[in-house]
Design a protein around this motif. Structure first.
Motif, PDB file in Angstrom:
ATOM      1  N   VAL A  59      -9.444  53.222  83.182  1.00  0.00           N
ATOM      2  CA  VAL A  59      -7.910  53.241  82.939  1.00  0.00           C
ATOM      3  C   VAL A  59      -6.300  53.830  83.482  1.00  0.00           C
ATOM      4  CG1 VAL A  59      -6.525  53.261  80.352  1.00  0.00           C
ATOM      5  CG2 VAL A  59      -8.504  52.486  80.414  1.00  0.00           C
ATOM      6  N   GLN A  60      -7.362  54.603  84.069  1.00  0.00           N
ATOM      7  CA  GLN A  60      -6.602  56.218  84.540  1.00  0.00           C
ATOM      8  C   GLN A  60      -6.587  55.614  86.007  1.00  0.00           C
ATOM      9  OE1 GLN A  60      -5.305  58.779  83.372  1.00  0.00           O
ATOM     10  NE2 GLN A  60      -4.366  59.381  85.970  1.00  0.00           N
ATOM     11  N   ARG A  61      -7.271  54.885  87.128  1.00  0.00           N
ATOM     12  CA  ARG A  61      -6.834  54.472  88.205  1.00  0.00           C
ATOM     13  C   ARG A  61      -6.038  53.692  87.970  1.00  0.00           C
ATOM     14  NH1 ARG A  61     -13.081  55.241  89.127  1.00  0.00           N
ATOM     15  NH2 ARG A  61     -13.163  52.541  88.005  1.00  0.00           N
ATOM     16  N   ASN A  62      -5.217  52.529  87.163  1.00  0.00           N
ATOM     17  CA  ASN A  62      -4.977  51.548  86.520  1.00  0.00           C
ATOM     18  C   ASN A  62      -3.739  52.398  86.604  1.00  0.00           C
ATOM     19  OD1 ASN A  62      -5.548  48.724  86.402  1.00  0.00           O
ATOM     20  ND2 ASN A  62      -7.317  49.352  85.970  1.00  0.00           N
ATOM     21  N   ALA A  63      -3.285  53.615  85.378  1.00  0.00           N
ATOM     22  CA  ALA A  63      -1.708  54.170  86.097  1.00  0.00           C
ATOM     23  C   ALA A  63      -1.213  54.811  86.987  1.00  0.00           C
ATOM     24  CB  ALA A  63      -2.062  55.351  84.563  1.00  0.00           C
ATOM     25  N   GLN A  64      -2.237  55.439  87.785  1.00  0.00           N
ATOM     26  CA  GLN A  64      -2.101  55.633  89.247  1.00  0.00           C
ATOM     27  C   GLN A  64      -1.477  55.106  90.427  1.00  0.00           C
ATOM     28  OE1 GLN A  64      -5.576  57.255  90.050  1.00  0.00           O
ATOM     29  NE2 GLN A  64      -5.137  59.698  89.066  1.00  0.00           N
ATOM     30  N   GLN A  65      -2.283  53.590  89.769  1.00  0.00           N
ATOM     31  CA  GLN A  65      -1.637  52.389  90.656  1.00  0.00           C
ATOM     32  C   GLN A  65      -0.525  51.853  90.622  1.00  0.00           C
ATOM     33  OE1 GLN A  65      -5.109  49.240  91.028  1.00  0.00           O
ATOM     34  NE2 GLN A  65      -6.646  50.545  92.047  1.00  0.00           N
ATOM     35  N   ALA A  66      -0.134  51.821  89.143  1.00  0.00           N
ATOM     36  CA  ALA A  66       1.231  51.518  88.203  1.00  0.00           C
ATOM     37  C   ALA A  66       1.878  52.434  88.901  1.00  0.00           C
ATOM     38  CB  ALA A  66       0.283  51.211  87.186  1.00  0.00           C
ATOM     39  N   LEU A  67       1.746  53.627  88.822  1.00  0.00           N
ATOM     40  CA  LEU A  67       2.737  54.894  89.226  1.00  0.00           C
ATOM     41  C   LEU A  67       3.321  54.812  90.771  1.00  0.00           C
ATOM     42  CD1 LEU A  67       4.442  57.025  88.814  1.00  0.00           C
ATOM     43  CD2 LEU A  67       2.771  58.558  89.069  1.00  0.00           C
ATOM     44  N   ALA A  68       2.326  54.906  91.827  1.00  0.00           N
ATOM     45  CA  ALA A  68       3.307  54.335  92.719  1.00  0.00           C
ATOM     46  C   ALA A  68       3.895  53.698  93.402  1.00  0.00           C
ATOM     47  CB  ALA A  68       1.378  54.499  93.566  1.00  0.00           C
ATOM     48  N   LEU A  69       3.103  51.555  92.814  1.00  0.00           N
ATOM     49  CA  LEU A  69       3.470  50.688  93.179  1.00  0.00           C
ATOM     50  C   LEU A  69       5.922  50.873  91.932  1.00  0.00           C
ATOM     51  CD1 LEU A  69       3.939  47.618  93.431  1.00  0.00           C
ATOM     52  CD2 LEU A  69       2.992  46.897  91.484  1.00  0.00           C
ATOM     53  N   HIS A  70       5.430  51.232  90.750  1.00  0.00           N
ATOM     54  CA  HIS A  70       6.783  51.843  90.536  1.00  0.00           C
ATOM     55  C   HIS A  70       7.964  52.663  92.009  1.00  0.00           C
ATOM     56  CE1 HIS A  70       9.940  52.220  87.928  1.00  0.00           C
ATOM     57  NE2 HIS A  70      10.244  53.987  87.823  1.00  0.00           N
ATOM     58  N   LYS A  71       6.847  53.361  92.925  1.00  0.00           N
ATOM     59  CA  LYS A  71       7.671  54.132  92.817  1.00  0.00           C
ATOM     60  C   LYS A  71       8.646  53.342  94.374  1.00  0.00           C
ATOM     61  CE  LYS A  71       7.661  59.055  91.665  1.00  0.00           C
ATOM     62  NZ  LYS A  71       8.963  59.729  91.805  1.00  0.00           N
ATOM     63  N   THR A  72       7.871  52.800  94.779  1.00  0.00           N
ATOM     64  CA  THR A  72       8.612  51.022  95.545  1.00  0.00           C
ATOM     65  C   THR A  72       9.874  50.267  95.415  1.00  0.00           C
ATOM     66  OG1 THR A  72       6.976  49.243  95.290  1.00  0.00           O
ATOM     67  CG2 THR A  72       6.085  50.865  97.063  1.00  0.00           C
ATOM     68  N   LYS A  73       9.431  50.733  93.715  1.00  0.00           N
ATOM     69  CA  LYS A  73      11.331  50.147  93.464  1.00  0.00           C
ATOM     70  C   LYS A  73      12.512  51.040  93.621  1.00  0.00           C
ATOM     71  CE  LYS A  73       8.681  47.154  90.567  1.00  0.00           C
ATOM     72  NZ  LYS A  73       8.225  46.654  88.967  1.00  0.00           N
ATOM     73  N   ALA A 121       3.543  56.657  84.233  1.00  0.00           N
ATOM     74  CA  ALA A 121       3.419  55.275  84.162  1.00  0.00           C
ATOM     75  C   ALA A 121       1.927  55.905  83.045  1.00  0.00           C
ATOM     76  CB  ALA A 121       2.840  54.858  85.540  1.00  0.00           C
ATOM     77  N   VAL A 122       1.830  54.653  81.842  1.00  0.00           N
ATOM     78  CA  VAL A 122       1.138  54.600  81.037  1.00  0.00           C
ATOM     79  C   VAL A 122       0.384  53.464  80.666  1.00  0.00           C
ATOM     80  CG1 VAL A 122       0.285  54.810  78.519  1.00  0.00           C
ATOM     81  CG2 VAL A 122       2.418  56.294  79.622  1.00  0.00           C
ATOM     82  N   GLN A 123      -1.278  53.372  80.798  1.00  0.00           N
ATOM     83  CA  GLN A 123      -1.514  51.658  81.522  1.00  0.00           C
ATOM     84  C   GLN A 123      -1.950  51.764  79.678  1.00  0.00           C
ATOM     85  OE1 GLN A 123      -2.656  48.837  83.130  1.00  0.00           O
ATOM     86  NE2 GLN A 123      -0.309  49.406  84.051  1.00  0.00           N
ATOM     87  N   ILE A 124      -2.721  50.722  78.405  1.00  0.00           N
ATOM     88  CA  ILE A 124      -3.867  50.839  77.504  1.00  0.00           C
ATOM     89  C   ILE A 124      -4.454  49.549  78.400  1.00  0.00           C
ATOM     90  CG2 ILE A 124      -3.527  49.876  75.324  1.00  0.00           C
ATOM     91  CD1 ILE A 124      -0.009  51.361  76.653  1.00  0.00           C
ATOM     92  N   PHE A 125      -5.514  49.540  78.046  1.00  0.00           N
ATOM     93  CA  PHE A 125      -6.742  48.601  77.224  1.00  0.00           C
ATOM     94  C   PHE A 125      -6.622  49.143  75.694  1.00  0.00           C
ATOM     95  CE2 PHE A 125      -9.238  48.503  81.663  1.00  0.00           C
ATOM     96  CZ  PHE A 125      -8.107  48.357  82.283  1.00  0.00           C
ATOM     97  N   HIS A 126      -6.836  47.307  75.459  1.00  0.00           N
ATOM     98  CA  HIS A 126      -6.843  46.952  74.345  1.00  0.00           C
ATOM     99  C   HIS A 126      -8.380  46.388  74.358  1.00  0.00           C
ATOM    100  CE1 HIS A 126      -3.372  46.753  73.320  1.00  0.00           C
ATOM    101  NE2 HIS A 126      -3.130  46.990  73.925  1.00  0.00           N
TER     102      HIS A 126
END
Length: 659
Positions: A362-376, A270-275
């Protein structure tokens, strides 16, 4: 499964220079694109002992049937060409990022005469200035509502704008001072465009100078005792400061930077980007990907940079790009980014201070996004792989069916018979290759006959495309001059056969599909059917169905494929039915175009009132002459529903057979 030694280039044939290479499968489809500083060294690494390759690399080289390459001058050119080819061919074994949700942008349509501020999603359009992406659309609307007091730019749709111009009155926003009302000429196009450009400058981060200018104007007005003007400027300053407070300062010195963080495991990333613009977080977005190729964090970062900035230029690329790991080598990527921006870009890993702290966020957001995606469940690579293996085992296939096509027939009591074909690759829907069929040879409720026709048509097209792409050359037959490829040199989509053909139905539909394949001589495609009643899987020539456990991932995948084919067929059939029902009695009037039809219906309000109108009343409609009015009246009279007969003595309505 192909043997890589069967297509391995000869020794000394591969150049020792930068370039981009493509692996193709047996059908000519590009399945992997890569770049290399030395093509000879990189390609040689693919043709070593299979036991020494990474499992994903081993799967790729055994799926491929050929390899080709293009030599370029520099590594930067290789990077650009690799991105272009991945975008063009969408190779199955390349890392492909996909948004974990649809992000809204604040957009200013500078390509219009009167620019409009609005919320936009989807692909970016040329000539439109974008800000964001934002996490929620309501956040954009709150910000815009505050700023319209200072920058009263148009926000209405084209229809509202045109309507206000016609009636000569602005909409509500024009009356309350949140729109400069260019629709009624309160400002000139040049003045309105200047407002839109000031709005863009403020959103781009150039806020301090504008607020200071407003504050100075407020002081000057107070000194000259123009207190109403001073109060209005004061309220403008307060509104802008409230808009700025919604984005807290995270980096000092008005820094412009993008921060990219990656969270990964063995299978997915999972990749997260902050602008960050002007020291404030102006946007956030995220991607997820299956790690279908052997790639580490540095490689994931490089792919993310390609996707993020591949089609951007100018100030869309910031001065600083902060990443968790640098691509190897980093120089070509930095040079490529500088070329996109037009000036130097600082690509680095933050080591200390505020930037390192923000990177941790940003790294914590990426980790949460990966955990959420794993549930799909449907997007889980491990689950999809297990589902394909279960299907192969249950149906007795030699290998997992990487491409599945499913067919379904739909009709309404035998009318408007249509069929659908949906495609799933690696367990995921590939909607760009869906197809719809209209059954023209017969009408009726004969699903078996319709299934035979559809499968025959699809595979006749496959055999024709197979011959055009040159695959008959192996059998010693002549290859036609028409190569069967599109303008980009890719085989047409019907040239790809499935490993498994699924039909929505039981034994009769399966037998019809198998018979169609046998008649065409197609023997390398497995066939099965999924019956809705008990979710049984039927195979050709088997008297008993295959029953998969209810908890089986394989059954779940077959159900999704079948349900998608059913949905696609129903949508097509309903669309045809709607178009048929929308037929108007005015269609029978020769020479009456859509414009005058709409004018007649708008003037009278309904077909019923139109049918009751006289020829003279019809002539009152602009553009309708007497001859046309007479034709319309005759057509409406001919299509009028019959008037039921009434028994004058009893008042009862008589049917058509009574006197």
């Amino acid at each position: 499964m192909a043997d890589p030694s069967s297509y391995r280039p000869k020794a000394g044939q591969i150049p020792d220079s930068p370039g981009v290479y493509k692996f193709r499968d047996e059908h000519g489809r590009v399945i992997y694109v890569g770049k290399a500083k030395s093509l000879r060294q990189r390609l040689s690494s693919y043709f070593q002992d299979l036991a020494g390759l990474h499992p994903r690399t081993r799967t790729m080289v055994t799926t491929a049937a050929s390899v080709e390459w293009t030599v370029v001058g520099t590594e930067v050119e290789a990077l650009q060409l690799e991105y272009s080819w991945i975008k063009e061919y969408d190779p199955r074994f390349n890392v492909k990022y996909r948004d974990d949700k649809s992000y809204p942008y604040l957009a200013v349509t500078l390509n219009e005469e009167f620019p409009r501020v609005q919320v936009m999603r989807g692909a970016k359009k040329k000539g439109v200035r974008y800000f964001g992406p934002y996490g929620h659309a309501w956040a954009i609307r709150e910000t815009v509502d505050l700023m319209l007091r200072v920058f009263p730019v148009r926000t209405c749709s084209a229809g509202v704008f045109k309507r206000s111009a016609q009636i000569g009155r602005p909409c509500l926003l024009g009356y309350i001072g949140k729109c400069s009302a260019p629709c009624v000429g309160r400002v000139t196009p040049e003045e309105h465009r200047e407002l839109a450009e000031e709005f863009c400058d403020f959103m781009a981060g150039r806020t301090g100078a504008y607020i200071r200018r407003l504050e100075k104007g407020m002081q000057d007005a107070a000194e000259e005792m123009e207190y109403e003007k001073a109060a209005r400027l004061r309220d403008d300053v307060v509104a802008l400061k409230r808009a700025l407070e919604k984005n807290a300062v995270v980096l000092a010195d008005a820094t412009d930077a993008d921060l990219i963080a990656v969270a990964e495991d063995e299978l997915e990333a999972a990749v997260q980007i902050f602008h960050v613009r002007g020291g404030r977080v102006r946007g956030q977005r995220g991607w997820v990907t299956d790690k279908v190729e052997e790639v580490g964090t540095a490689g994931l970062v490089e792919h993310a940079l390609q996707q993020l900035y591949g089609e951007e230029s100018g100030d869309a690329v910031p001065k600083e790009v902060l990443v968790p790991a640098l691509p190897d080598p980093v120089e070509p990527v930095a040079e490529w980014l500088a070329g996109r921006r037009g000036s130097r870009v600082d690509l680095r890993i933050p080591q200390r201070g505020d930037k390192k702290d923000l990177m941790a966020t940003v790294q914590r957001n990426a980790q949460q996004a990966l955990a959420l995606h794993k549930t799909k469940r449907a997007s889980d690579l491990t689950t999809r792989s297990r589902a394909l293996e279960e299907i192969a085992e249950a149906l007795g296939l030699d290998s997992a069916p990487l491409r599945i096509e499913c067919f379904d027939v739909s009709h309404l009591q035998g009318q408007d018979v249509v069929a659908s074909m949906v495609v799933f690759e690696d367990g995921l829907a590939r909607k760009s290759e869906y197809r719809r069929f209209q059954i023209k040879t017969f009408e009726g409720q004969d699903d078996v006959r319709a299934m035979h026709e559809v499968v025959s048509r699809r595979f006749r097209r496959y055999l024709a495309e197979k011959q055009k792409t040159g695959e008959w050359e192996l059998d010693g037959e002549d290859v036609p001059e028409d190569s069967g490829r599109d303008d980009n040199g890719r085989p047409k989509r019907f040239a790809y056969p499935p490993q498994l053909l699924v039909v929505d139905g039981g034994q009769p539909q399966v037998a019809a599909a198998r018979r169609a394949l046998d008649e065409l001589g197609v023997a390398d495609v497995a066939v099965c059917g999924l019956a809705k009643r008990l979710e049984e899987v039927w195979l050709p020539d088997d008297d008993d169905p295959v029953v998969l456990p209810r908890t089986s991932e394989g059954l779940y995948l077959l159900q999704r494929v079948r349900d998608e084919a059913h949905r696609f067929a129903i949508a097509y059939q309903r669309g045809k039915r709607t178009r048929t029902m929308r037929a108007s009695p005015l269609d029978a009037v020769a020479g009456l175009g859509e414009t005058r039809k709409r004018a007649l219906l708008k003037h009278f309000g309904s077909v019923k009132k139109l049918r009751a109108a006289t020829v003279e009343q019809l002539c009152e409609v602009p553009g309708v002459g007497r001859r046309t009015a007479e034709s319309v009246a005759a057509a409406l009279a001919a299509s009028a529903p019959p008037v039921p007969a009434v028994n004058t003595a009893t008042g009862e309505i008589l049917d058509g057979n009574e006197g």
